[in-house]
Enzyme design. Structure first.
Site, PDB file in Angstrom:
ATOM      1  N   ASP A 249      35.893  -1.267   0.239  1.00  0.00           N
ATOM      2  CA  ASP A 249      37.125  -1.988   0.601  1.00  0.00           C
ATOM      3  C   ASP A 249      38.093  -1.856  -0.577  1.00  0.00           C
ATOM      4  O   ASP A 249      37.726  -1.335  -1.640  1.00  0.00           O
ATOM      5  CB  ASP A 249      36.809  -3.465   0.885  1.00  0.00           C
ATOM      6  CG  ASP A 249      38.045  -4.255   1.297  1.00  0.00           C
ATOM      7  OD1 ASP A 249      38.884  -3.715   2.039  1.00  0.00           O
ATOM      8  OD2 ASP A 249      38.189  -5.415   0.865  1.00  0.00           O
ATOM      9  N   SER A 250      39.288  -2.386  -0.395  1.00  0.00           N
ATOM     10  CA  SER A 250      40.259  -2.388  -1.496  1.00  0.00           C
ATOM     11  C   SER A 250      39.887  -3.399  -2.575  1.00  0.00           C
ATOM     12  O   SER A 250      40.365  -3.291  -3.700  1.00  0.00           O
ATOM     13  CB  SER A 250      41.643  -2.738  -0.947  1.00  0.00           C
ATOM     14  OG  SER A 250      41.593  -4.032  -0.363  1.00  0.00           O
TER      15      SER A 250
ATOM     16  N   HIS B 208      39.212  -9.562   4.072  1.00  0.00           N
ATOM     17  CA  HIS B 208      39.447 -10.658   3.127  1.00  0.00           C
ATOM     18  C   HIS B 208      39.550 -12.011   3.846  1.00  0.00           C
ATOM     19  O   HIS B 208      39.363 -13.055   3.238  1.00  0.00           O
ATOM     20  CB  HIS B 208      40.755 -10.438   2.359  1.00  0.00           C
ATOM     21  CG  HIS B 208      40.677  -9.441   1.236  1.00  0.00           C
ATOM     22  ND1 HIS B 208      40.610  -8.086   1.450  1.00  0.00           N
ATOM     23  CD2 HIS B 208      40.649  -9.611  -0.109  1.00  0.00           C
ATOM     24  CE1 HIS B 208      40.568  -7.458   0.275  1.00  0.00           C
ATOM     25  NE2 HIS B 208      40.584  -8.361  -0.686  1.00  0.00           N
TER      26      HIS B 208
HETATM   27  N1  DGL Z   1      40.354  -5.877   3.252  1.00  0.00           N
HETATM   28  C1  DGL Z   1      41.085  -4.741   3.720  1.00  0.00           C
HETATM   29  C2  DGL Z   1      41.223  -4.729   5.215  1.00  0.00           C
HETATM   30  O1  DGL Z   1      40.305  -5.146   5.861  1.00  0.00           O
HETATM   31  C3  DGL Z   1      42.274  -4.331   2.920  1.00  0.00           C
HETATM   32  C4  DGL Z   1      43.224  -5.408   2.572  1.00  0.00           C
HETATM   33  C5  DGL Z   1      44.328  -4.962   1.605  1.00  0.00           C
HETATM   34  O2  DGL Z   1      43.987  -4.475   0.521  1.00  0.00           O
HETATM   35  O3  DGL Z   1      45.499  -5.102   1.948  1.00  0.00           O
HETATM   36  O4  DGL Z   1      42.191  -4.283   5.776  1.00  0.00           O
END
Ligand code: DGL
Length: 274
Positions: A10-11, A190
């Site tokens: 993930d990010s 998140h």
């Molecule tokens: N948690 C990620 C998602 O599910 C990326 C969120 C982000 O970095 O903007 O999209």
């Protein structure tokens, strides 16, 4: 060679909600998790740029020389939306899964009125991935997607209990209330950290966290894989290792006990796992 592992990314810390579900559904599998915190948040970036990050991380996991990667889970909705088919086409013999399809399927099972809300990042909304996945299940579903740009920075900062979190949640939920949806997909990994707040503000919705159905699918796929001993996990960040360690201590101390925290770095468009 180290033990075979499942790659997850993930990010930032959001994908740890998927890791949590995976550890229940496939407790025997070691996980290598990459948090691309050098680039968080992904949500407001051009979709091509996010695709590049997601492909680079997948490549580093799948083509690493030290251990066999038995599958990749894109624990990131925006990566699943823009990069899944590219990586699947490049690695046809390894399962590569995203979270969008399982999330859409789970929502379809729960909705009664066919009006489904999606809370997601700007990029995921722009991609239309949930709308398309839901309409493939039932063309007459009404799908309302709300971009929530404030949420990821709030979760990364550990500010889920703040006034800023409450104000942002009120704003985003208000839009869905106006459309009388009965089911709301948490279309960013998140957001489950904000679930207690969302439930308090709008208890009438059924909230869908795609992590669980995704993890169940992975668990079934990898049930026959034999890995000896108690799994040790590797948790990489492209950001600050000390700060990531502190986030893990706050969010998932139990995971930290069975994991090594390591750094990863970008070298151009290639990710190096140290
Ligand atoms: N948690 C990620 C998602 O599910 C990326 C969120 C982000 O970095 O903007 O999209």
């Amino acid at each position: 060679m180290s033990a075979p592992f499942l790659g997850v990314f993930d990010s930032g810390v959001g994908g740890l909600t998927v890791v949590h579900a995976l550890r229940k559904a496939a407790p025997h599998i070691p996980i290598w998790y990459v948090a691309d915190q050098a680039h968080v948040p992904y949500g407001g970036r051009p979709l091509d740029e996010v695709r590049g990050f997601a492909c680079g991380i997948s490549e580093a996991l799948l083509a690493n020389a030290t251990a066999e990667c038995v599958g990749v889970v894109m624990a990131c909705n925006i990566s699943s939306a823009v990069a899944l088919p590219v990586v699947q086409a490049k690695y046809p013999h390894v399962p590569v899964l995203g979270v969008v399809e399982p999330g859409a399927q789970a929502a379809a099972k729960r909705t009664r009125n066919g009006r489904i809300g999606v809370l997601a990042t700007e990029g995921t909304v722009q991609s239309g991935a949930y709308r398309l996945a839901l309409r493939r299940i039932a063309p007459d579903y009404e799908v309302y997607e709300v971009a929530c740009p404030a949420f990821v920075p709030i979760v990364e900062a550990g500010a889920e209990g703040s006034e800023a979190a409450r104000e942002a949640a009120c704003l985003y939920l208000h839009e869905l209330e106006a459309h009388e949806v009965d089911t709301v997909i948490l279309g960013c990994t998140h957001y489950p950290f904000l679930l207690p707040l969302l439930r308090r503000l709008s208890p009438q919705f059924v909230y869908i966290d795609p992590a669980e159905p995704t993890a169940e699918t992975v668990g079934q796929m990898l049930s026959s894989l034999e890995v000896l001993g108690t799994p040790r996990h590797r948790l990489f960040t492209t950001g600050d290792v000390g700060a990531f360690h502190a986030q893990l201590e706050r969010l998932f101390p139990d995971l930290l006990l069975v994991s090594e925290v390591k750094s990863a770095r970008w070298d151009g468009d290639q990710l190096v796992l140290d």
